[in-house]
Design a protein around this motif. Sequence first.
Motif, PDB file in Angstrom:
ATOM      1  N   LEU A 147       0.670  -1.325   0.068  1.00 26.89           N
ATOM      2  CA  LEU A 147       0.340   0.063   0.165  1.00 26.89           C
ATOM      3  C   LEU A 147       0.642   1.220   0.344  1.00 26.89           C
ATOM      4  N   ASN A 148       1.125   1.860  -0.469  1.00 26.45           N
ATOM      5  CA  ASN A 148       1.970   3.521  -1.138  1.00 26.45           C
ATOM      6  C   ASN A 148       0.776   4.484  -0.322  1.00 26.45           C
ATOM      7  N   LEU A 149       1.297   4.680   0.872  1.00 27.82           N
ATOM      8  CA  LEU A 149       0.467   5.591   0.833  1.00 27.82           C
ATOM      9  C   LEU A 149       1.126   6.722   0.939  1.00 27.82           C
ATOM     10  N   VAL A 150       0.428   8.211   0.980  1.00 21.99           N
ATOM     11  CA  VAL A 150       0.528   9.364   1.424  1.00 21.99           C
ATOM     12  C   VAL A 150       1.034  10.014   2.414  1.00 21.99           C
ATOM     13  N   TYR A 151       2.271  10.446   2.595  1.00 21.33           N
ATOM     14  CA  TYR A 151       2.484  10.562   4.172  1.00 21.33           C
ATOM     15  C   TYR A 151       1.518  12.695   4.583  1.00 21.33           C
ATOM     16  N   LEU A 152       0.943  11.981   5.470  1.00 18.71           N
ATOM     17  CA  LEU A 152       0.012  13.520   6.197  1.00 18.71           C
ATOM     18  C   LEU A 152       1.398  14.106   6.811  1.00 18.71           C
ATOM     19  N   TYR A 170      -8.187  14.021   5.763  1.00 22.48           N
ATOM     20  CA  TYR A 170      -7.161  13.173   5.278  1.00 22.48           C
ATOM     21  C   TYR A 170      -7.627  11.694   4.602  1.00 22.48           C
ATOM     22  N   THR A 171      -8.448  11.112   5.308  1.00 24.06           N
ATOM     23  CA  THR A 171      -8.286  10.128   4.796  1.00 24.06           C
ATOM     24  C   THR A 171      -8.167   9.553   2.854  1.00 24.06           C
ATOM     25  N   PRO A 172      -9.511  10.497   2.231  1.00 20.01           N
ATOM     26  CA  PRO A 172      -8.969   9.892   1.492  1.00 20.01           C
ATOM     27  C   PRO A 172      -7.735  10.245   0.723  1.00 20.01           C
ATOM     28  N   VAL A 173      -6.697  11.315   1.316  1.00 26.01           N
ATOM     29  CA  VAL A 173      -5.203  11.789   0.425  1.00 26.01           C
ATOM     30  C   VAL A 173      -4.462  10.476   1.112  1.00 26.01           C
ATOM     31  N   THR A 182      -9.655   0.836   3.877  1.00 30.54           N
ATOM     32  CA  THR A 182     -10.163   1.328   5.327  1.00 30.54           C
ATOM     33  C   THR A 182      -9.610   2.030   5.968  1.00 30.54           C
ATOM     34  N   VAL A 183      -8.872   3.451   6.322  1.00 32.47           N
ATOM     35  CA  VAL A 183      -8.052   4.159   7.114  1.00 32.47           C
ATOM     36  C   VAL A 183      -8.773   4.160   8.116  1.00 32.47           C
ATOM     37  N   ALA A 184      -7.556   3.835   9.434  1.00 35.44           N
ATOM     38  CA  ALA A 184      -8.078   4.059  10.864  1.00 35.44           C
ATOM     39  C   ALA A 184      -6.629   5.126  11.727  1.00 35.44           C
TER      40      ALA A 184
END
Length: 186
Positions: A147-152, A170-173, A182-184
Motif C-alpha cells: 500500500l503506497n500511502l501519502v505521508y501526511l 485526510y482519509t482520501p488523501v 479503510t483508514v484508521a
Amino acid sequence: ISVPLTNGVVDVTGNQFTINPEVAGELCYDVTIINDFGCEYTQTICTNVDPQIVLNQPRSFEGCADENGDFTFDFTPLYSDLSDNQFLVFSIYETEANANEAINALATTQTQNITDGIVTYWVRAYNVNSGCFRVVSFTAQAFDCLLNLVYLPDLSICQGQLNSFNLAQYTPVVYFNDLDHTVAYY
C-alpha cells in the motif's frame, strides 16, 4: 474374441477388450474365442474394480507478495481439505500429465511472483491399498498488496488555544482515494 458389451465393456478390438466400469466390486466377463478350425472356447474372466477416490473441492491459494513481488505458499493444508482418508498419499505437480504419470513432484512450498499471475497446480491422491489415483487441480496467486500511502505532514497545535483535528478530511488523501481500503487513526 467376442465379449458382450455389458458390465462397462466399451470396446472390443482384435483380441483385446476395454472396460470402463460404473460400479465397484468384482466384475466377470464371458470371453469367447474361436480358433482357426472354428472351434469355440468360452472362459470367464473376472476383475476387481476398486471404488473411485472421493475428494473434496480443493481451495484456491492467495498471498500478499513481499517487496520483491514474491510469496511462498505452503500447500500442506490442501491435503486435509481434500480428504481425511488415511490410505491416501498426496503429491503436487506442475502439469496434469506429470500428475497422471507421478513424475517430477514438487515440494509442498512453492514461491511465486506477482508476474506469474494465476498458477494452476495439480494434486495427485494415491490410494496405497488399491493403487488407484485421482488428479485434481487448484490455483495459487501472489498479489501486490503493498500500500503506497501519502505521508501526511505533522499536525501542530498552539498552546493555550482550543485545538481540534478533523482527520476524516485526510482519509482520501492517505490512500489515493482507493475505496478498497479503510483508514484508521490511532
